[in-house]
Design a protein around this motif. Structure first.
Motif, PDB file in Angstrom:
ATOM      1  N   MET A   1       1.313  -6.387   5.373  1.00 34.66           N
ATOM      2  CA  MET A   1       0.622  -5.503   6.048  1.00 34.66           C
ATOM      3  C   MET A   1       2.124  -3.996   6.106  1.00 34.66           C
ATOM      4  SD  MET A   1       0.027  -5.201   9.372  1.00 34.66           S
ATOM      5  CE  MET A   1       0.297  -6.726  10.684  1.00 34.66           C
ATOM      6  N   ASP A   2       3.394  -4.798   6.146  1.00 38.34           N
ATOM      7  CA  ASP A   2       3.995  -3.811   5.921  1.00 38.34           C
ATOM      8  C   ASP A   2       4.898  -3.614   4.495  1.00 38.34           C
ATOM      9  OD1 ASP A   2       4.190  -3.051   8.509  1.00 38.34           O
ATOM     10  OD2 ASP A   2       5.227  -4.453   9.615  1.00 38.34           O
ATOM     11  N   ASP A   3       4.495  -3.992   3.409  1.00 36.67           N
ATOM     12  CA  ASP A   3       4.600  -3.714   1.966  1.00 36.67           C
ATOM     13  C   ASP A   3       3.573  -2.575   1.771  1.00 36.67           C
ATOM     14  OD1 ASP A   3       5.504  -4.175   0.055  1.00 36.67           O
ATOM     15  OD2 ASP A   3       5.086  -6.726  -0.545  1.00 36.67           O
ATOM     16  N   PRO A   4       3.946  -1.353   1.474  1.00 35.51           N
ATOM     17  CA  PRO A   4       4.027   0.025   0.401  1.00 35.51           C
ATOM     18  C   PRO A   4       2.666  -0.978  -1.116  1.00 35.51           C
ATOM     19  CG  PRO A   4       6.014   0.166   0.711  1.00 35.51           C
ATOM     20  CD  PRO A   4       5.787  -1.594   1.167  1.00 35.51           C
ATOM     21  N   ASN A   5       4.140  -2.028  -1.844  1.00 28.58           N
ATOM     22  CA  ASN A   5       2.663  -2.336  -3.365  1.00 28.58           C
ATOM     23  C   ASN A   5       2.669  -3.386  -2.352  1.00 28.58           C
ATOM     24  OD1 ASN A   5       4.953  -0.708  -3.616  1.00 28.58           O
ATOM     25  ND2 ASN A   5       6.715  -1.667  -3.875  1.00 28.58           N
TER      26      ASN A   5
ATOM     27  N   ALA B   1      -3.669  -9.533   1.108  1.00 28.40           N
ATOM     28  CA  ALA B   1      -3.529  -9.576   2.973  1.00 28.40           C
ATOM     29  C   ALA B   1      -4.605  -9.258   3.126  1.00 28.40           C
ATOM     30  CB  ALA B   1      -3.117  -8.149   2.839  1.00 28.40           C
ATOM     31  N   VAL B   2      -5.452  -8.992   3.570  1.00 25.07           N
ATOM     32  CA  VAL B   2      -6.539  -9.266   4.368  1.00 25.07           C
ATOM     33  C   VAL B   2      -7.740 -11.221   3.439  1.00 25.07           C
ATOM     34  CG1 VAL B   2      -9.287  -9.525   3.902  1.00 25.07           C
ATOM     35  CG2 VAL B   2      -7.951  -6.922   3.831  1.00 25.07           C
TER      36      VAL B   2
ATOM     37  N   GLY C   1      -7.256  -3.578  -5.682  1.00 29.12           N
ATOM     38  CA  GLY C   1      -6.332  -3.837  -4.433  1.00 29.12           C
ATOM     39  C   GLY C   1      -5.573  -2.937  -3.973  1.00 29.12           C
ATOM     40  N   ARG C   2      -4.905  -2.445  -5.128  1.00 30.72           N
ATOM     41  CA  ARG C   2      -3.703  -1.377  -5.202  1.00 30.72           C
ATOM     42  C   ARG C   2      -4.186  -0.410  -3.743  1.00 30.72           C
ATOM     43  NH1 ARG C   2      -1.035   3.057  -6.713  1.00 30.72           N
ATOM     44  NH2 ARG C   2      -2.780   4.195  -8.044  1.00 30.72           N
TER      45      ARG C   2
END
Length: 139
Positions: free
Chosen positions: A39-43, A49-50, A113-114
């Protein structure tokens, strides 16, 4: 052994080792909370992630929301809260942070998903602002 069969054996061995290496790189979402870093990764891919979050918490006791604690004062509920799993206590802040993150980025998730970058979000906001101004002048 001919050169061709030796070459074929080497290629087969390399393919097998790359296959094993690729499988070793698959994260084990059920055992480790990869979603915290995701969740902290901007990419990050939102859907991945979900998936990591849901897989990790599947079958585990989830942290209790404050509203659940304060809305139900009976003793049985308090005992239940005290019996939560270690993970629920250990990752309670990250759990709530993920739910908030999920809610905040959802409007910016693309079909693949982006998640739109901050710059793209700002551009979208500016476009909507100009459109509202244009409509208000036209009326």
């Amino acid at each position: 052994m001919s050169n061709q069969s030796f070459l074929a054996a080497v290629i087969l061995l390399l393919c097998f080792s790359f296959s094993l290496h690729g499988q070793a790189q698959q994260p084990d979402y059920g055992k480790h909370p990869h979603w915290i870093k995701m969740m902290d990764d901007p990419n990050v891919n939102y859907f991945e992630a979900v998936k990591a979050f849901e897989t990790y918490w599947k079958g585990k006791t989830k942290p209790v929301e404050e509203k659940e604690v304060f809305s139900n004062y009976n003793q049985q509920k308090i005992v239940t809260i005290r019996k939560t799993e270690r993970e629920a206590k250990e990752y309670a802040f990250e759990y709530k942070k993920f739910l908030y993150w999920q809610q905040q980025v959802l409007p910016y998730v693309q079909p693949n998903g982006r998640i739109l970058s901050t710059e793209e979000r700002l551009q979208l906001f500016e476009q909507e602002k100009k459109e509202r101004q244009r409509r208000s002048k036209g009326q």
